[in-house]
Design an enzyme around this catalytic site. Structure first.
Site, PDB file in Angstrom:
ATOM      1  N   ARG A  40      -1.740  -2.116  -6.805  1.00  0.00           N
ATOM      2  CA  ARG A  40      -1.870  -3.531  -6.334  1.00  0.00           C
ATOM      3  C   ARG A  40      -2.909  -4.324  -7.092  1.00  0.00           C
ATOM      4  O   ARG A  40      -2.832  -5.395  -7.155  1.00  0.00           O
ATOM      5  CB  ARG A  40      -2.402  -3.231  -4.881  1.00  0.00           C
ATOM      6  CG  ARG A  40      -1.518  -2.660  -3.833  1.00  0.00           C
ATOM      7  CD  ARG A  40      -2.023  -2.401  -2.619  1.00  0.00           C
ATOM      8  NE  ARG A  40      -2.918  -3.189  -1.632  1.00  0.00           N
ATOM      9  CZ  ARG A  40      -2.554  -3.888  -0.965  1.00  0.00           C
ATOM     10  NH1 ARG A  40      -1.139  -4.244  -0.819  1.00  0.00           N
ATOM     11  NH2 ARG A  40      -3.469  -4.835  -0.380  1.00  0.00           N
ATOM     12  N   LYS A  53      -2.325  -2.011   7.795  1.00  0.00           N
ATOM     13  CA  LYS A  53      -3.615  -1.740   7.886  1.00  0.00           C
ATOM     14  C   LYS A  53      -4.459  -2.792   8.644  1.00  0.00           C
ATOM     15  O   LYS A  53      -5.408  -2.331   9.500  1.00  0.00           O
ATOM     16  CB  LYS A  53      -4.225  -1.929   6.393  1.00  0.00           C
ATOM     17  CG  LYS A  53      -5.939  -1.559   6.490  1.00  0.00           C
ATOM     18  CD  LYS A  53      -6.311  -1.806   4.960  1.00  0.00           C
ATOM     19  CE  LYS A  53      -7.755  -1.368   4.691  1.00  0.00           C
ATOM     20  NZ  LYS A  53      -8.289  -1.420   3.688  1.00  0.00           N
ATOM     21  N   ARG A  85       0.970  -1.336  -0.010  1.00  0.00           N
ATOM     22  CA  ARG A  85      -0.287  -0.078   0.066  1.00  0.00           C
ATOM     23  C   ARG A  85       0.953   1.259  -0.065  1.00  0.00           C
ATOM     24  O   ARG A  85       2.020   1.235   0.455  1.00  0.00           O
ATOM     25  CB  ARG A  85      -0.834   0.172   1.124  1.00  0.00           C
ATOM     26  CG  ARG A  85      -2.012  -1.296   1.288  1.00  0.00           C
ATOM     27  CD  ARG A  85      -2.727  -1.293   2.485  1.00  0.00           C
ATOM     28  NE  ARG A  85      -3.702  -2.291   2.432  1.00  0.00           N
ATOM     29  CZ  ARG A  85      -3.314  -3.641   2.936  1.00  0.00           C
ATOM     30  NH1 ARG A  85      -1.919  -3.707   3.313  1.00  0.00           N
ATOM     31  NH2 ARG A  85      -4.296  -4.479   3.015  1.00  0.00           N
ATOM     32  N   HIS A 101      -3.649  -9.712   2.314  1.00  0.00           N
ATOM     33  CA  HIS A 101      -4.996  -9.542   2.502  1.00  0.00           C
ATOM     34  C   HIS A 101      -5.466 -10.701   3.354  1.00  0.00           C
ATOM     35  O   HIS A 101      -4.828 -11.715   3.488  1.00  0.00           O
ATOM     36  CB  HIS A 101      -5.494  -9.987   0.941  1.00  0.00           C
ATOM     37  CG  HIS A 101      -5.644  -8.820   0.042  1.00  0.00           C
ATOM     38  ND1 HIS A 101      -5.850  -9.021  -1.303  1.00  0.00           N
ATOM     39  CD2 HIS A 101      -5.467  -7.431   0.370  1.00  0.00           C
ATOM     40  CE1 HIS A 101      -6.088  -7.694  -1.751  1.00  0.00           C
ATOM     41  NE2 HIS A 101      -5.815  -6.911  -1.013  1.00  0.00           N
ATOM     42  N   HIS A 136      -2.414   3.219  -5.256  1.00  0.00           N
ATOM     43  CA  HIS A 136      -2.982   1.830  -4.934  1.00  0.00           C
ATOM     44  C   HIS A 136      -3.251   1.079  -5.891  1.00  0.00           C
ATOM     45  O   HIS A 136      -3.395   0.110  -5.819  1.00  0.00           O
ATOM     46  CB  HIS A 136      -4.129   2.440  -3.871  1.00  0.00           C
ATOM     47  CG  HIS A 136      -4.529   1.354  -2.688  1.00  0.00           C
ATOM     48  ND1 HIS A 136      -5.183   0.064  -3.204  1.00  0.00           N
ATOM     49  CD2 HIS A 136      -4.413   1.534  -1.379  1.00  0.00           C
ATOM     50  CE1 HIS A 136      -5.362  -0.591  -2.171  1.00  0.00           C
ATOM     51  NE2 HIS A 136      -5.044  -0.027  -1.221  1.00  0.00           N
ATOM     52  N   TYR A 170      -2.465 -16.280  11.182  1.00  0.00           N
ATOM     53  CA  TYR A 170      -1.626 -15.559   9.948  1.00  0.00           C
ATOM     54  C   TYR A 170       0.007 -15.797  10.238  1.00  0.00           C
ATOM     55  O   TYR A 170       0.352 -15.440  11.512  1.00  0.00           O
ATOM     56  CB  TYR A 170      -2.087 -14.247   9.918  1.00  0.00           C
ATOM     57  CG  TYR A 170      -1.232 -13.486   8.736  1.00  0.00           C
ATOM     58  CD1 TYR A 170      -1.606 -13.694   7.263  1.00  0.00           C
ATOM     59  CD2 TYR A 170      -0.173 -12.770   9.241  1.00  0.00           C
ATOM     60  CE1 TYR A 170      -0.778 -12.922   6.410  1.00  0.00           C
ATOM     61  CE2 TYR A 170       0.609 -11.754   7.903  1.00  0.00           C
ATOM     62  CZ  TYR A 170       0.192 -12.052   6.927  1.00  0.00           C
ATOM     63  OH  TYR A 170       1.170 -11.454   5.953  1.00  0.00           O
TER      64      TYR A 170
END
Length: 411
Positions: A342, A277, A250, A365, A339, A374
């Protein structure tokens, strides 16, 4: 100036400022029972002589000089004399008026907004905090900050947001509207407001979907790559745009990056939790081309902690519009955003057969099917191979050695 030199009353500003102290405190009559008091140490203040309900005379202080000017003291004295004429105790009325002013000050929109920021900001990434607070201070506080939030009408908010629409800052308008609606929700759920004046406004304002990040078509991509390489202005932004394309991160993650996050020898970039994010750490493998761009950038900004230090304040990153402004100067306004790189990376990699899980991991994501808990280095070696292929592919596109198809929708 000595007391004997006073020539007129009410006392002139030059007289108030110039009156000299004496061995004992003294008062000079300004008019209508208002007095100017001077102490031996030189401090000056205002006092009003008034008659209490029991018929006895007393004094009430109106503030020190020069904080309270002559005009302000006379206004205060007038209010207190009116209270006395109405049969009120001037001292009690003064305290009540002060309490009312204090209550009004805490019921302004700005005060409510500051309270909302204090409650919500612990859950924000630093970049989110800067965007939200900055947008409120830039757009809302100058217009509504000192107003009582309960007295601002829905039509005033509607006209305010339509003004932002006319400026063409639709995305910014949406962010500000959502923040202001939440601010009023805070007042409502804490019993300080019954209705939210922003309720329903969104249906009558323009909207810009968050996922609508402009990007060029496959056919236009080679020309964009060549335009970036030939960008003649800020060389750090030219390298930044290339890094956005080569990494798929990003724009805020790159713009706020610090040199300490990079292991150039290992070809890895570790983005810390607080700058992501999704508030989780992320490892980005760096292709040979990305490393070359970073080496060039290091020669420009390696003496500073940030990759992209601000022009005026080197401790802060470049403006959040820096990359998009560079694209605008290239002629890509409305056609490509930072952006949007991406989207190009995601679509290109998927169309060339790379697994969805690898692509989504590279873009950080949140995918329920990507490894339960994760892992910041998930599919790292596979992604390293994938991103090196992508960098080589972009080089071939720039040279004109590849025939491109159409970017399809990301599945």
């Amino acid at each position: 100036m000595k007391r004997s030199e006073i020539k007129r009353r009410p006392l002139a500003d030059t007289t108030l400022a110039g009156l000299e102290p004496e061995s004992s405190a003294y008062r000079e009559h300004d008019g209508q029972s208002l007095y100017f008091r001077v102490k031996p140490n030189g401090s000056k203040s205002w006092e009003l002589r008034y008659k209490k309900p029991d018929g006895k005379w007393s004094w009430i202080g109106l503030g020190s000089y020069p904080e309270v000017s002559g005009a302000a003291a006379r206004q205060k004295a007038s209010e207190l004399r009116a209270d006395a004429a109405d049969g009120k105790n001037p001292l009690a009325a003064k305290h009540a008026r002060k309490a009312s002013d204090l209550e009004a000050a805490t019921n302004t929109f700005e005060a409510l907004a500051r309270e909302w920021i204090e409650i919500r900001s612990p859950g924000w990434a630093p970049s989110t905090a800067r965007r939200n607070v900055g947008a409120l201070e830039l757009h809302v506080v100058p217009v509504f900050g000192k107003r009582l939030y309960a007295e601002i009408l829905p039509i005033e908010w509607m006209e305010f947001f339509r003004g932002m629409e006319r400026q063409g800052i639709i995305e910014q308008m949406g962010r500000v509207r959502r923040s202001c609606k939440e601010i009023y929700d805070l007042a409502r759920v804490t019993g300080r407001a019954v209705h939210n004046p922003l309720e329903g406004l969104s249906r009558f304002l323009q909207s810009k979907p968050a996922e609508n990040y402009a990007h060029v078509t496959a056919k236009e991509l080679p020309a964009l790559l060549r335009a970036i390489s030939a960008y003649p202005h800020a060389h750090d932004l030219r390298l930044g745009l290339r890094l956005l394309m080569l990494t798929g991160v990003r724009p805020s993650e790159l713009r706020e990056a610090r040199w300490e996050e990079f292991d150039l020898a290992a070809g890895l970039w570790a983005i810390p939790t607080e700058r992501m994010k999704k508030r989780r750490p992320h490892i980005v493998p760096l292709s040979r081309q990305a490393l070359e761009a970073l080496e060039q950038l290091h020669r420009m900004s390696g003496a500073y902690p940030l990759l992209f230090p601000g022009r005026n304040d080197r401790t802060k990153p470049r403006s959040n519009m820096a990359f998009n402004m560079a694209l605008r100067r290239m002629g890509y306004e409305g056609r490509q955003t930072g952006h949007g790189f991406r989207h190009i990376a995601s679509t290109t990699l998927r169309e060339h057969g790379f697994p969805k899980d690898h692509v989504e991991a590279q873009l950080s994501h949140a995918e329920d099917g990507v490894a339960g808990v994760y892992n910041k280095a998930i599919y790292l070696e596979q992604r390293r191979t994938m991103m090196q292929w992508y960098a080589d592919h972009l080089d071939e596109l720039e040279k004109g050695n590849v025939v491109q198809g159409h970017f399809g929708k990301v599945v």
